[in-house]
Motif scaffolding. Sequence first.
Motif, mmCIF file in Angstrom:
data_model
loop_
_atom_site.group_PDB
_atom_site.id
_atom_site.type_symbol
_atom_site.label_atom_id
_atom_site.label_comp_id
_atom_site.label_asym_id
_atom_site.label_seq_id
_atom_site.Cartn_x
_atom_site.Cartn_y
_atom_site.Cartn_z
ATOM 1 N N UNK A 110 -3.193 -5.262 4.698
ATOM 2 C CA UNK A 110 -2.250 -5.562 3.620
ATOM 3 C C UNK A 110 -0.899 -5.918 4.212
ATOM 4 N N UNK A 111 -0.097 -6.674 3.485
ATOM 5 C CA UNK A 111 1.248 -6.974 3.982
ATOM 6 C C UNK A 111 1.997 -5.675 4.259
ATOM 7 N N UNK A 112 2.746 -5.635 5.322
ATOM 8 C CA UNK A 112 3.435 -4.418 5.724
ATOM 9 C C UNK A 112 4.815 -4.287 5.083
ATOM 10 N N UNK A 113 5.205 -5.272 4.295
ATOM 11 C CA UNK A 113 6.548 -5.212 3.741
ATOM 12 C C UNK A 113 6.544 -4.528 2.370
ATOM 13 N N UNK A 114 7.561 -3.730 2.161
ATOM 14 C CA UNK A 114 7.805 -3.088 0.877
ATOM 15 C C UNK A 114 9.224 -3.435 0.467
ATOM 16 N N UNK A 115 9.487 -3.541 -0.819
ATOM 17 C CA UNK A 115 10.879 -3.741 -1.229
ATOM 18 C C UNK A 115 11.733 -2.583 -0.712
ATOM 19 N N UNK A 116 12.922 -2.875 -0.250
ATOM 20 C CA UNK A 116 13.774 -1.850 0.356
ATOM 21 C C UNK A 116 14.048 -0.678 -0.573
#
Length: 167
Positions: A110-116
């Motif tokens: 899965x994409x490793x980015x999360x909203x800050x």
Amino acid sequence: ARRPGLVVATLSAYGDRGPWAGRRGFDSVVQLATGIAHESRRATGADRPGALPVQLLDHVTGYLTVAGVTTALARRYTGGGTWRVTTALAKTAGWLLDLPRAGALDLPPLPRSLPDDLAVDLHGPLGHTRHVTCPGAIVGAAPVWRTGPVPLGHDAPEDLGDRVAGL
């Protein structure tokens, strides 16, 4: 007969019918008895049976019990009657095992980015990790993580003594 309109819920390991009716058990034991542990071994290529990384049967069966009670209360409100809700960890395991396999181990990560605003970055013995923040809040007691995940055996046993005595 003495309490019309009652909603009764039971959650058990193996249900109230069949050869294992009434036997006691808990999530990990039911995982072994129903084949989930074998499925985990097969899926990961391990030498020994494994357990799911969460108590999935406990969680799902609990949610199903709550859904059943909520439905029974709504039906009692709209039409009356007395209701019985019965759930079992083994039945949940059978239901989960019957679901089609999606090849989760073969899926791309899965994409490793999360909203800050929904993430917290932590650093620990296993390196940098990014986690979803706590979904709720308790006034005056905000959750705090001091470190990221640690390997098993990292922390020495400690006597919590008075810190837990007042709980």
